[in-house]
Design a protein around this motif. Sequence first.
Motif, PDB file in Angstrom:
ATOM      1  N   ALA A  10       0.836  -1.208   0.000  1.00 40.85           N
ATOM      2  CA  ALA A  10       0.000   0.000   0.000  1.00 40.85           C
ATOM      3  C   ALA A  10       0.874   1.263   0.000  1.00 40.85           C
ATOM      4  N   ILE A  11       1.989   1.219   0.721  1.00 43.49           N
ATOM      5  CA  ILE A  11       2.905   2.384   0.718  1.00 43.49           C
ATOM      6  C   ILE A  11       3.522   2.544  -0.679  1.00 43.49           C
ATOM      7  N   ALA A  12       3.874   1.415  -1.293  1.00 42.87           N
ATOM      8  CA  ALA A  12       4.468   1.474  -2.635  1.00 42.87           C
ATOM      9  C   ALA A  12       3.479   2.073  -3.635  1.00 42.87           C
ATOM     10  N   GLU A  13       2.208   1.678  -3.516  1.00 42.57           N
ATOM     11  CA  GLU A  13       1.188   2.227  -4.426  1.00 42.57           C
ATOM     12  C   GLU A  13       1.037   3.731  -4.212  1.00 42.57           C
ATOM     13  N   LYS A  14       1.079   4.130  -2.932  1.00 41.47           N
ATOM     14  CA  LYS A  14       0.982   5.567  -2.634  1.00 41.47           C
ATOM     15  C   LYS A  14       2.176   6.309  -3.250  1.00 41.47           C
ATOM     16  N   ALA A  15       3.370   5.700  -3.118  1.00 37.86           N
ATOM     17  CA  ALA A  15       4.578   6.328  -3.688  1.00 37.86           C
ATOM     18  C   ALA A  15       4.425   6.514  -5.192  1.00 37.86           C
ATOM     19  N   LYS A  16       3.921   5.453  -5.849  1.00 40.39           N
ATOM     20  CA  LYS A  16       3.778   5.539  -7.316  1.00 40.39           C
ATOM     21  C   LYS A  16       2.804   6.659  -7.686  1.00 40.39           C
ATOM     22  N   ALA A  17       1.696   6.751  -6.941  1.00 38.42           N
ATOM     23  CA  ALA A  17       0.706   7.798  -7.233  1.00 38.42           C
ATOM     24  C   ALA A  17       1.309   9.185  -7.013  1.00 38.42           C
TER      25      ALA A  17
END
Length: 503
Positions: free
Chosen positions: A47-54
């Motif tokens: 979930a943190i990685a997805e936030k980073a990508k966004a």
Amino acid sequence: VAERIKHEGLRSKIMTAEQAAEFVQNGMNVAVTGFTGAGYPKALPTAIAEKAKAEHAAGRPFSIGMVTGASTAPECDGVLAAANAIHFRNPFQSDPTLRNNINAGNIAYQDMHLSHVEQQMRQGFYGEFDLAIIEVSSINAEGKLIPAMGIGHANEALKAAKKVIIEVNSGQNIKLEGMHDAVFDIGVPPHRKPIAITAPFDRVGAPYLECDLDKIVAIVLTDAGDRNSKFADPDDNSKAIAAQIIDFFNHEVKAGRLPKNLLPLQSGVGNVANAVMAGLLDAPFDDLTGYTEVLQDGMLDLILAGKMKHASATALSFSPDALQRFNENIDFLRDKLILRPMEYTNSPEVIRRLGVIGMNAMIEADIYGNVNSTHIMGTKMMNGIGGSGDFTRNAFFSFFVSPSVAKDGAISCIVPMVSHHDHTEHDVMFIVTEQGMADLRGKSPRQRAQLIINNCAHPDYRDMLRDYYDRAEKAGGLHTPHLLMEALSWHQRFVETGDMRIK
Ligand code: 0RQ
């Protein structure tokens, strides 16, 4: 959920990983639990990685500094590194994506002795910790945290962080409760207290972790398994290495220099280290004990076979098959396995007191007994020093093991001079390859060179090493003879031609 989280107030903090990821902000300093593929958060990092990508897609920076216990797994280190979400990482890693990013210069990585991590967190070397993310197997009615298969630096992470997110993993065996020896405040100098472990199975703390409950901002649920990498079946090289170490133990027991059940064993990461433990299954020693940081299949099987009485570690790092054996036999294993913070398992004080036998794998050794555990061709990080230095310097016997060659013979693991220095000639006592063993205790550098070249080097490289050594002796400097311009030429040749041998 009620079975895993008995504290009502904490149950009200359950949310999704995506919601919990909102507590993670760009630039934060985060302590994340995990040790050799155990005890790491499994849901939140994605979930943190997805936030980073966004955030990156929106043109905003997003990355965190991350201090773990040791290596985690693809769904933690891997996803975060792939999303360019880490700017600083320590102290040990083994994930290919993270490693590639470190070696590409994208992530600042600090490799350090694991026994130093908690005290450096306490001393504030890393600044303040905004957040701790920790995995537990359950939470009791008083809000005490029961760790899962690895503790690492969890104790200190909970104390140091301003906010805490907990992943409760219902995939972990609920019967892990009681198998930990977790909380004991050792204090800071000049008032630091002794760690009163005088035998491998002594308990000094409480069986759970403690946290100021007001700091807990989110609880995330998961049932995902640990990394559980498969080990290679011991090959002929590993078996030959194990056989020599066991022969040596036999010899020392007969000479009355080692007790019949040896001394507490430490075994490093990887296939070769695991194979040495497997070799002990058929060796004539009983009532063995373990005092190690990571406990792999080999040591578990010694306990299940009744050859080892008990073992202490900070993490259990099993293959899928071994995990099944662990879960099926957990009632038998409960009073034979103990998990503690890495500050205890890797404590120089305790390792020295117990007289641990340290056995670690290496990348290369030089003809004088200096060892490189971490760097490929002197410049690229492999995994890190981990606890190998904590054990090597303080153990009663310190072994380094490796096949004599790597990459189908194109690399000699015995070289004129190590291309990176992790363990010095002052610490390393034994080098063992499938070719033979060098007992370096009580030997001068020139005596060591003879033993290492004759006993440990691969035949394809022995003459090359002798030639180097003979010419170095002629050049003078007869304490530790070297030809400085040539000492690292084998590595340079490999970089240029893909082979250390002269064509
Ligand atoms: O590469 O996988 O691409 O084929 O290194 O080598 O022989 O399979 O050895 O799995 O036992 O790991 C030192 C890395 C050994 C590990 C090290 C290449 C070789 C292969 C692996 P491929 P093997 P292992 C407790 C103690 C440091 C931390 C430590 C380690 C790959 O044991 O990380 O001890 N130790 N912690 O081909 C170039 C050489 C090479 C080489 C081998 N000389 N040059 N490549 N390889 N020798 C645990 C903790 O601290 C958490």
